[in-house]
Design an enzyme around this catalytic site. Structure first.
Site, PDB file in Angstrom:
ATOM      1  N   CYS A 105      16.954 -29.213 -14.095  1.00  0.00           N
ATOM      2  CA  CYS A 105      16.723 -30.454 -14.829  1.00  0.00           C
ATOM      3  C   CYS A 105      15.300 -30.404 -15.376  1.00  0.00           C
ATOM      4  CB  CYS A 105      16.917 -31.657 -13.903  1.00  0.00           C
ATOM      5  SG  CYS A 105      16.821 -33.238 -14.755  1.00  0.00           S
ATOM      6  N   GLY A 154       0.285  -1.507 -16.584  1.00  0.00           N
ATOM      7  CA  GLY A 154       0.400  -2.304 -17.809  1.00  0.00           C
ATOM      8  C   GLY A 154       1.117  -1.616 -18.940  1.00  0.00           C
ATOM      9  N   ARG A 187       9.897 -15.934 -16.784  1.00  0.00           N
ATOM     10  CA  ARG A 187       9.131 -15.377 -17.895  1.00  0.00           C
ATOM     11  C   ARG A 187       9.443 -16.016 -19.251  1.00  0.00           C
ATOM     12  NH1 ARG A 187       9.803 -10.622 -19.401  1.00  0.00           N
ATOM     13  NH2 ARG A 187       7.638 -10.020 -19.843  1.00  0.00           N
ATOM     14  N   TYR A 237       8.858  -9.041 -12.148  1.00  0.00           N
ATOM     15  CA  TYR A 237       8.382 -10.423 -12.285  1.00  0.00           C
ATOM     16  C   TYR A 237       9.532 -11.397 -12.517  1.00  0.00           C
ATOM     17  CZ  TYR A 237       4.124  -7.798 -12.515  1.00  0.00           C
ATOM     18  OH  TYR A 237       3.108  -6.927 -12.207  1.00  0.00           O
TER      19      TYR A 237
END
Length: 424
Positions: A340, A227, A309, A378
């Site tokens: 879209c 983290g 993200r 990510y």
């Protein structure tokens, strides 16, 4: 609309290298820089510790086999978040004994994986009981929610009363009872408070986690997760591992002086290792505007299908329009993706995916290349795969020798529907 934000130069691609990769492998493509990956791994392996360090790569950040092999070859072990990740790491050549599993869902084949050598951190009392059924008398770890958390935003905070991750710290007594009843040895305590966490909170939780260690006399290692905050945007400060590590080392030493127990340290970063070592290489597909008082939009041939993200977190990534002449004029643009979907925005307001923000970018034309930096973590690992039936993008590794090599081919369109079955 607010003042536009000016992005710096790309992390590791320039016009010529980006053009060569686009010509060879097409766009959109993920590009990873091996030199950066190795430098980040060296920084993690140098994390200060008092009584030994086990460094793991949180493979959920970017699970490509080529990256797993680089890190494992340098001495990093693996943190997996599902049984499928365990199988994927094993397929990449990582021995099961070097993989630790901390998962929301226990895999159906847990017994088989444990027999292969997998290390489990039980993340709930139910998981602890399941392990006891399979391996009475064996060793395992316990993941606790220490009662506090921190993260870059609420959705990346995985500690405290609003998080389902780990055994709530107040149930430590019940966990001890289950372990005693089945002859289990709890040899690891695991905590993780969130991605992009505040270093001061991280250090505080380390102290709280040692309090949990004290309740389990056979514990040999404390895993503090990862983290660590990574600065992607200009002005953002990244966590200094030496600073936070030194503070944690002192706490381990004080614990040993008080209890006589020398506890090993485990860490398992993901973002820190790969975020700024990867980018999305895309192409400008169109440039449109909504008139005076509106916005200029750059439409890319990539979007939330490659980088989710910004759409879900309001996350900020440096964006660059590459020009052979670096002194090109600039204009403020909103950058959008190819889906879209009104939420396919790559320049949302910071922390607010509902609001638009502009970036001061080189004047864009269809066919220009665009680099979205800070996309090693990510990104390819966390996408709404196949929305609008877009295929998976290619992945490319830029080696330390300067050569670009394909590490995942672009998906063929027919592979998208290959698993569909005609009910007739």
């Amino acid at each position: 609309m607010g003042g536009p934000l000016l992005s710096p130069m790309p992390n590791f691609l320039d016009f010529d290298s980006a053009r060569a990769i686009a010509d060879a492998y097409g766009t959109p493509a993920y590009v990873y820089d091996e030199a950066s990956l190795r430098a980040n791994a060296e920084a993690v392996l140098a994390f200060p510790n008092a009584f030994g360090l086990t460094a793991r790569y949180a493979m959920k950040a970017c699970p490509n086999a080529a990256i797993l092999k680089i890190f494992n070859g340098m001495g990093l072990r693996i943190d997996a978040s599902s049984g499928y990740e365990v199988r994927r790491a094993m397929a990449a050549g990582v021995p099961a004994g070097q993989i630790s599993l901390s998962a929301q869902e226990i895999p159906d084949d847990l017994g088989e994986l444990l027999d292969a050598g997998l290390q489990l951190n039980a993340c709930s009392l139910r998981q602890l009981r399941r392990f006891a059924e399979l391996r009475p008398g064996d060793e395992l770890g316990l993941r606790f929610n220490p009662g506090a958390g921190s993260g870059g935003n609420n959705r990346t905070n995985v500690g405290g009363p609003s998080s389902s991750f780990g055994i709530w710290h107040e149930w430590a007594g019940e966990a001890r009872k289950i372990a005693k009843d089945h002859g289990l040895k709890v040899v690891r305590i695991h905590t993780h408070i969130g991605s992009g966490s505040d270093p001061a909170v991280w250090i505080k939780v380390a102290d709280m986690s040692l309090g949990l260690v004290e309740q389990f006399p056979e514990v040999r290692a404390l895993n503090l997760g990862g983290g660590y905050k990574v600065g992607r945007m200009p002005g953002e400060t990244a966590t200094d591992l030496q600073v936070v590590g030194s503070a944690v080392k002192e706490k381990f030493e004080a614990f040993a002086a008080r209890t006589g127990r020398k506890i090993g340290l485990e860490v398992e970063p993901g973002t820190f290792l790969v975020a700024n070592a990867g980018c999305v290489l895309a192409e400008v597909h169109d440039v449109v505007s909504t008139g005076e008082g509106g916005y200029r939009f750059i439409k890319l041939n990539a979007g939330m299908t490659e980088l989710l993200r910004p759409s879900i977190y309001g996350a900020q990534h440096p964006i660059h329009i590459l020009k052979r002449n670096e002194k090109s004029d600039t204009k403020p643009y909103v950058v959008v993706g190819h889906c879209c979907e009104s939420g396919d925005i790559l320049t949302p307001a910071p922390g607010d995916p509902e609001l638009l923000a502009t970036r001061e970018l080189a004047v864009a034309e269809p066919g220009d290349l665009c680099v979205i930096d800070g996309a090693g973590a990510y990104a390819s690992a966390m996408t709404p795969k196949h929305y609008n039936s877009y295929p998976e993008a290619a992945e490319v590794l830029l080696g330390v020798d300067g050569k670009a090599r394909l590490i995942r081919r672009r998906q063929k369109p027919e592979e998208i529907w290959a698993n569909e079955v005609d009910p007739s």
